[in-house]
Scaffold this motif. Structure first.
Motif, PDB file in Angstrom:
ATOM      1  N   SER A 179      33.030  20.525  11.683  1.00  0.00           N
ATOM      2  CA  SER A 179      33.280  20.618  13.129  1.00  0.00           C
ATOM      3  C   SER A 179      32.806  21.955  13.682  1.00  0.00           C
ATOM      4  O   SER A 179      32.219  22.026  14.777  1.00  0.00           O
ATOM      5  CB  SER A 179      34.771  20.424  13.418  1.00  0.00           C
ATOM      6  OG  SER A 179      35.200  19.133  13.057  1.00  0.00           O
ATOM      7  N   GLN A 180      33.064  23.028  12.935  1.00  0.00           N
ATOM      8  CA  GLN A 180      32.613  24.351  13.382  1.00  0.00           C
ATOM      9  C   GLN A 180      31.086  24.433  13.416  1.00  0.00           C
ATOM     10  O   GLN A 180      30.509  25.024  14.336  1.00  0.00           O
ATOM     11  CB  GLN A 180      33.178  25.428  12.468  1.00  0.00           C
ATOM     12  CG  GLN A 180      34.685  25.602  12.551  1.00  0.00           C
ATOM     13  CD  GLN A 180      35.198  26.637  11.565  1.00  0.00           C
ATOM     14  OE1 GLN A 180      34.881  27.822  11.681  1.00  0.00           O
ATOM     15  NE2 GLN A 180      35.983  26.203  10.590  1.00  0.00           N
ATOM     16  N   ARG A 182      29.080  21.897  13.864  1.00  0.00           N
ATOM     17  CA  ARG A 182      28.659  21.083  15.014  1.00  0.00           C
ATOM     18  C   ARG A 182      28.739  21.894  16.304  1.00  0.00           C
ATOM     19  O   ARG A 182      27.811  21.880  17.128  1.00  0.00           O
ATOM     20  CB  ARG A 182      29.555  19.844  15.087  1.00  0.00           C
ATOM     21  CG  ARG A 182      29.225  18.824  16.200  1.00  0.00           C
ATOM     22  CD  ARG A 182      29.990  19.100  17.503  1.00  0.00           C
ATOM     23  NE  ARG A 182      31.371  19.426  17.292  1.00  0.00           N
ATOM     24  CZ  ARG A 182      32.353  18.521  17.147  1.00  0.00           C
ATOM     25  NH1 ARG A 182      32.075  17.240  17.145  1.00  0.00           N
ATOM     26  NH2 ARG A 182      33.605  18.944  17.009  1.00  0.00           N
ATOM     27  N   ASP A 183      29.850  22.629  16.490  1.00  0.00           N
ATOM     28  CA  ASP A 183      30.011  23.441  17.698  1.00  0.00           C
ATOM     29  C   ASP A 183      28.950  24.533  17.774  1.00  0.00           C
ATOM     30  O   ASP A 183      28.404  24.813  18.853  1.00  0.00           O
ATOM     31  CB  ASP A 183      31.408  24.069  17.727  1.00  0.00           C
ATOM     32  CG  ASP A 183      32.516  23.034  17.871  1.00  0.00           C
ATOM     33  OD1 ASP A 183      32.203  21.904  18.302  1.00  0.00           O
ATOM     34  OD2 ASP A 183      33.682  23.344  17.545  1.00  0.00           O
ATOM     35  N   GLU A 186      25.543  23.206  18.830  1.00  0.00           N
ATOM     36  CA  GLU A 186      25.436  23.032  20.278  1.00  0.00           C
ATOM     37  C   GLU A 186      25.173  24.362  20.983  1.00  0.00           C
ATOM     38  O   GLU A 186      24.320  24.454  21.870  1.00  0.00           O
ATOM     39  CB  GLU A 186      26.716  22.384  20.801  1.00  0.00           C
ATOM     40  CG  GLU A 186      26.635  21.970  22.262  1.00  0.00           C
ATOM     41  CD  GLU A 186      27.817  21.122  22.692  1.00  0.00           C
ATOM     42  OE1 GLU A 186      27.885  20.806  23.892  1.00  0.00           O
ATOM     43  OE2 GLU A 186      28.652  20.785  21.835  1.00  0.00           O
ATOM     44  N   GLN A 187      25.899  25.402  20.559  1.00  0.00           N
ATOM     45  CA  GLN A 187      25.704  26.724  21.164  1.00  0.00           C
ATOM     46  C   GLN A 187      24.303  27.260  20.873  1.00  0.00           C
ATOM     47  O   GLN A 187      23.646  27.825  21.755  1.00  0.00           O
ATOM     48  CB  GLN A 187      26.756  27.696  20.635  1.00  0.00           C
ATOM     49  CG  GLN A 187      28.192  27.349  21.035  1.00  0.00           C
ATOM     50  CD  GLN A 187      29.189  28.302  20.406  1.00  0.00           C
ATOM     51  OE1 GLN A 187      29.101  29.520  20.562  1.00  0.00           O
ATOM     52  NE2 GLN A 187      30.162  27.762  19.692  1.00  0.00           N
TER      53      GLN A 187
END
Length: 512
Positions: A179-180, A182-183, A186-187
């Motif tokens: 999840s980290q 993935r975030d 995006e950034q």
């Protein structure tokens, strides 16, 4: 070319030196930050202009291009591939060290020592079969043997539960890291749409992948998904596990643990599957694979020898030893001696069994199955005990071979000799069987430790290479600091000189 051309050139040099100084400051500030990659400024000479006479070109200063991180992707990939194997064998090495501690064969309290004490107590009883005190010592040492096996089995069960819990913790860690990542994807993607480099975000993502690869045999790839509006390649990160996408750019496919209740030996343990599809996940390596092998390894068909294998070995020892001592029946199914049940106690009673399970009486033991094999399959390392008959009355120890003969010690002598009978187990005497278990465990532990050490050594070597490329050297940064400080001062001095020339030229002409 206007009168302020020289000022423009000097200002560009000023800005370029200033950017370099800021970058050096950033490097020095993060010299001890885990996962940080050294950054450098990229600059080039500006496009020159032709002179007014057309006889040459004149430079226009410097163009600041970008700030890039210094990173070797090849070393990263090597590190991640090695980290997967290290995670598996380090987990196994630590687990087998715990198993060795449970068996405790290197100390005076190991199974061999407990067995030897029981044999010695029987030898003392053979010298004086009518001694109540010696009989009590035999019961005490027999109880120690049972409690040792009970305790070893209990510890193995607890260890298996610990590894089962660890598996769930590690699965949650995988989901968290995914999840980290993935975030961060995006950034990074949004930050680099204009052609910039999201250096610090990429460092954070690489550090997470360092941690993720230790847990499971993931595969990391950056794939080209086309071309962006600015003409650059649209690069996207994909992480796969067991052939299924764990992270696909902005999407995460999470794992989940579920409790197995299919009626197999794995009842109550965790299985691992994909949350969306419910399909099982197979792990080929990584820390989770290490814990799964230790939790589930039966050693069958060449499989890994984990806790179930060693539990089965202890159970086999308990059942065979109890049957041999009680009935005189060895592992091959042949009755070689009459056993404890065939002897006579001080009350001239026969048919009493010394060992049983769950504290049952001799009669209750014999009613627990339809034949000897079925009866003694009930006896395991976890439940073996002294029979309640012997526990309540040590006088029921069958020392004599026949009733009515004072001082008869023939049966107890047979039981003592049984400890040195190589026919008792398929692997030989009781001590041989125990040594076989310990030897197998020791060999596995040494193998796991050696592999973990080798992988760790390789990891350290690769990481040293990564640090030599990406690490911040304070000496080097200090030298660069002085270099760019001087460049900045020189550009500032050039501006001052040009300003003075223009002032004299403009104001002097005006004064005339």
């Amino acid at each position: 070319m206007n009168s302020f051309f020289g000022l423009n050139v000097a200002v560009k040099g000023l800005y370029a030196s200033q950017a370099a100084l800021y970058t050096i400051d950033h490097n020095i500030s993060n010299a001890e930050t885990s996962g940080y990659s050294r950054q450098v400024t990229s600059q080039k000479a500006s496009a020159p202009l032709s002179t007014y006479t057309g006889s040459g070109m004149i430079g226009t200063g410097v163009d600041f291009i970008s700030v890039q991180r210094v990173r070797d992707e090849y070393l990263d990939m090597r590190f991640w591939n090695q980290n997967i194997s290290y995670g598996e064998w380090n987990a196994k090495s630590e687990a087998l060290s715990e198993l060795e501690a449970i068996m405790n064969e290197t100390s005076e309290d190991g199974l061999n020592e407990v067995l030897s004490s029981f044999s010695s107590a029987l030898e003392e009883l053979a010298k004086d079969p009518d001694s109540e005190q010696t009989r009590a010592v035999v019961v005490q040492n027999g109880d120690y043997l049972c409690k040792y096996l009970n305790n070893a089995a209990s510890n193995l069960i607890l260890l298996k539960k610990d590894y089962n819990s660890n598996i769930k913790v590690k699965v949650n860690e995988i989901n968290s890291y995914a999840s980290q990542i993935r975030d961060l994807n995006e950034q990074i993607y949004k930050s680099e749409l204009d052609g910039s480099s999201a250096n610090d975000l990429r460092d954070q993502r690489d550090l997470l992948m360092d941690k993720l690869t230790c847990l499971a045999d993931v595969r990391i790839n950056e794939v080209d998904a086309g071309t962006l509006a600015n003409g650059k390649d649209d690069i996207r990160l994909q992480i796969t596990l067991d052939g299924v996408s764990l992270v696909n750019h902005f999407q995460v496919n999470e794992l989940e643990c579920y409790t197995i209740d299919e009626g197999s030996e794995q009842d109550g343990t965790y299985g691992i599957r994909w949350m969306k599809t419910g399909n099982e996940v197979e792990f080929d390596s990584g820390e989770i694979k290490g814990y799964l092998d230790m939790r589930d390894g039966t050693g069958e068909k060449g499989g890994y020898k984990g806790i179930p294998y060693y539990m089965e070995q202890l159970d086999h020892f308990a059942g065979v030893f109890a049957k041999a001592f009680n009935e005189g029946i060895y592992a091959d199914g042949t009755q070689y001696i009459q056993g404890h049940a065939g002897g006579a106690d001080s009350d001239e009673t026969t048919g009493i069994r010394f060992f049983t399970f769950d504290g049952k009486s001799s009669d209750e033991l014999m009613k627990s199955g339809s034949d000897m094999n079925e009866i003694y399959q009930n006896v395991t390392a976890a439940n073996i005990t002294i029979s309640s008959d012997i526990e309540d009355d040590p006088g029921k120890i069958a020392a004599a071979s026949l009733s009515g003969e004072d001082g008869n010690n023939e049966n107890i002598n047979e039981l003592v000799n049984m400890f040195n009978d190589s026919r008792m187990f398929a692997d030989g005497m009781p001590v041989d069987y125990i040594n076989s278990i310990v030897s197998t465990m020791g060999t596995s532990a040494a193998h796991a430790s050696r592999l973990a050490s080798n992988y760790e050594s390789t990891l350290n070597q690769i990481d040293t290479g990564r640090i030599s490329v990406s690490g911040v050297s304070l000496d080097e940064e200090s030298a660069n600091l002085v270099r760019y400080q001087q460049a900045y001062s020189a550009a500032a001095k050039m501006i001052s000189v040009l300003d003075e020339i223009l002032d004299i030229t403009i104001n002097g002409l005006g004064a005339g």
